[in-house]
Design a protein around this motif. Structure first.
Motif, PDB file in Angstrom:
ATOM      1  N   GLU A  59     113.616  29.190  54.433  1.00 20.27           N
ATOM      2  CA  GLU A  59     114.033  29.471  55.811  1.00 20.27           C
ATOM      3  C   GLU A  59     112.853  29.871  56.681  1.00 20.27           C
ATOM      4  O   GLU A  59     112.762  29.486  57.844  1.00 20.27           O
ATOM      5  CB  GLU A  59     115.078  30.593  55.819  1.00 20.27           C
ATOM      6  N   GLN A  60     111.918  30.640  56.142  1.00 20.40           N
ATOM      7  CA  GLN A  60     110.827  31.172  56.942  1.00 20.40           C
ATOM      8  C   GLN A  60     109.560  30.326  56.874  1.00 20.40           C
ATOM      9  O   GLN A  60     108.553  30.666  57.471  1.00 20.40           O
ATOM     10  CB  GLN A  60     110.542  32.604  56.495  1.00 20.40           C
ATOM     11  N   GLN A 107     114.833  32.409  51.111  1.00 23.90           N
ATOM     12  CA  GLN A 107     114.135  33.056  52.226  1.00 23.90           C
ATOM     13  C   GLN A 107     112.816  32.355  52.534  1.00 23.90           C
ATOM     14  O   GLN A 107     112.450  32.177  53.701  1.00 23.90           O
ATOM     15  CB  GLN A 107     113.875  34.518  51.901  1.00 23.90           C
TER      16      GLN A 107
END
Length: 145
Positions: free
Chosen positions: A41-42, A38
């Motif tokens: 991805e962010q 995560q």
């Protein structure tokens, strides 16, 4: 959240049809992997890297012991009583026997000290002296590979 919901220590094994223990380390690794994915991805990692400055890096302990390597370069091919070299390796390089626990640390053996030095491009030699001040004693000396 899926992994955290499944993070009970006892789970029903569908293949066996009975309850079994789930290893905590496996669960922790799964949760960390999901969080890292995560973050990638962010874009959180790039922001964290920007916050690392020189003051934080100064607190990080270096992996290479520069004091010992500099000392070895200054004292190449110098024959000394083996216990003197052991003390130097222990004090400057934090080299100690692998079998020692966290509480007690002993002076390194020849084989372990030699392996450690070979990792950094040095070699440790030994012989028994037959004459002079160190008669009938083992001496060690360090050479460059």
């Amino acid at each position: 959240m899926e992994i955290l919901k499944k993070s009970h220590t006892v789970v029903l094994d569908p293949r066996e049809g009975e309850y079994c223990w789930r290893k905590r380390a496996t669960l922790q690794a799964r949760v960390e992997r999901v969080f890292l994915l995560q973050m990638l991805e962010q874009g959180y990692q790039t922001e964290l890297l920007k916050k690392i400055d020189e003051s934080l890096l100064a607190k990080v302990e270096r992996l290479d012991p520069p004091l010992l390597l500099a000392y070895l370069d200054a004292h190449l091919n110098e024959e000394r009583y083996y216990e003197d070299w052991q003390k130097i390796f222990f004090e400057l390089g934090h080299i100690y026997n692998k079998a020692d626990g966290h509480a007690e640390k002993s002076l390194p053996s020849y084989t372990f000290a030699r392996q450690w030095l070979q990792h950094y491009g040095y070699d440790l030699q030994k012989r028994r002296v037959t004459s002079g001040e160190l008669r009938n004693k083992n001496v060690w000396w360090v050479t460059k590979q």
